[in-house]
Write an enzyme that holds these catalytic residues in place. Structure first.
Site, mmCIF file in Angstrom:
data_model
loop_
_atom_site.group_PDB
_atom_site.id
_atom_site.type_symbol
_atom_site.label_atom_id
_atom_site.label_comp_id
_atom_site.label_asym_id
_atom_site.label_seq_id
_atom_site.Cartn_x
_atom_site.Cartn_y
_atom_site.Cartn_z
ATOM 1 N N SER A 151 0.856 -1.192 0.000
ATOM 2 C CA SER A 151 0.000 0.000 0.000
ATOM 3 C C SER A 151 0.890 1.239 0.000
ATOM 4 O O SER A 151 2.088 1.156 0.321
ATOM 5 C CB SER A 151 -0.865 -0.049 1.257
ATOM 6 O OG SER A 151 -1.226 1.235 1.680
ATOM 7 N N TYR A 164 -2.421 -0.052 10.164
ATOM 8 C CA TYR A 164 -2.398 -0.524 8.779
ATOM 9 C C TYR A 164 -1.031 -0.228 8.152
ATOM 10 O O TYR A 164 -0.450 -1.074 7.461
ATOM 11 C CB TYR A 164 -3.514 0.201 8.030
ATOM 12 C CG TYR A 164 -3.734 -0.235 6.611
ATOM 13 C CD1 TYR A 164 -4.362 -1.433 6.326
ATOM 14 C CD2 TYR A 164 -3.326 0.565 5.553
ATOM 15 C CE1 TYR A 164 -4.583 -1.821 5.007
ATOM 16 C CE2 TYR A 164 -3.536 0.188 4.248
ATOM 17 C CZ TYR A 164 -4.169 -1.008 3.969
ATOM 18 O OH TYR A 164 -4.379 -1.398 2.679
#
Ligand code: NAD
Length: 270
Positions: A151, A164
């Site tokens: 990501s 995250y």
């Protein structure tokens, strides 16, 4: 020889019932691969298979929790029994949770550490465990490809999503680490790479990016301002890189993370 041929390759997609995994499944079926959908709820697997069967009959699904080694081992045996081999594993199960995200009027000291751990578990160990179970099976033929999903949060600090970010930064390192380990100990048929999607509207981030009335949140607008292409990505824009990594076209490529982000990671913001 067609370098991009994926016909008859057995491609496993964890989280294949989700937005990005589901889109990859559709594309790979259209290109004559055999796709195995793995997701943790029976109804999710069932509805994904119903949808994908319209494209091709070369799709099967299993209920499988990526955090449960027993479940992974059972499913691995069933896949090999039914399909004879595993060629590619795409680790697309992942996500975020509110407690691991810093609210708009909160700071880091408000983070719920149990949720932080759950998010790291899902994104990091939810990729490590499948890569160990299915990767071990692949090493029997010394042929296998593992694709992780990183990501934009892995490379530099993106506000609020602390748990995250930590998990995806670890994914980048694990991708390189496993690539080195498998190629050096099991040969050049074993490859491990990752893609790093920029901003795509998914279940995990919809509430952070889009208001109830459909307009962008402040955060959504900031992302667009920092994306040279000035838009969010479409899930089908991941397909080209996935195809490349699943095929002979990337035969000498291992340990890389491909950003697919409309230029977000290239831009300093100035
Ligand atoms: P999604 O929520 O639509 O799909 C995730 C899927 O994983 C769901 O079907 C869910 O049921 C499944 N899942 C959750 N826990 C599981 C478990 N324990 N075992 C098996 N399956 C489980 O999310 P998405 O947007 O498709 O994201 C897929 C991956 O891409 C994730 O790793 C996510 O972090 C990453 N990603 C998404 C974006 C984005 O903008 N959407 C950006 C970068 C990275």
């Amino acid at each position: 020889m067609n370098l991009f041929n994926v016909e008859n390759k057995v491609i496993l997609i964890t989280g294949g019932g989700g937005v990005l995994g589901g889109q990859m499944a559709e594309y790979l079926l259209e290109n004559n691969a055999t796709v195995v959908i793995l997701d943790y709820k029976a109804e999710i697997v069932y509805s994904a298979i119903e949808r994908l069967k319209v494209i091709s009959n070369n799709v099967v699904g299993f209920v499988c929790n990526v955090l449960d080694e027993t479940s992974l081992n059972e499913v691995c045996s069933k896949i090999v029994e039914q399909l004879g081999k595993i060629d590619v594993l795409i680790n697309a199960a992942g996500g975020n949770m509110p407690g691991a995200t810093i609210g708009e009027h909160q700071n880091i000291f408000d983070v719920k550490i149990d949720d932080f751990k759950k998010v790291v578990d899902l994104n990091l160990f939810g990729s490590i465990l499948p890569s160990l179970v299915f990767g071990k099976e692949m090493t029997k033929n010394k042929e296998g490809i593992i694709i992780n999903i990183s990501s934009m949060t892995a490379q530099s600090a993106i506000t609020r999503v602390v748990g995250y970010s930590a998990s995806k930064a670890a994914i980048d390192n694990y991708t390189k680490w496993l690539a080195v380990e498998l190629a050096s100990k099991f040969g050049d048929g074993m490859r491990v790479n990752a893609i790093a999607p920029g901003f795509f509207i998914g279940n995990q981030n919809r509430d952070l990016l889009i208001n109830k009335d459909g307009s962008y949140t402040n955060r959504g607008n900031t992302i667009i301002e920092n994306t040279p292409m000035k838009r969010f990505g479409e899930a089908n824009e991941l397909n080209g890189s996935i195809h490349f990594l699943c095929s002979e076209a990337s035969k000498f490529v291992t340990g890389i993370v491909i950003p697919i982000d409309g230029g977000f990671s290239a831009f300093s913001g100035v």
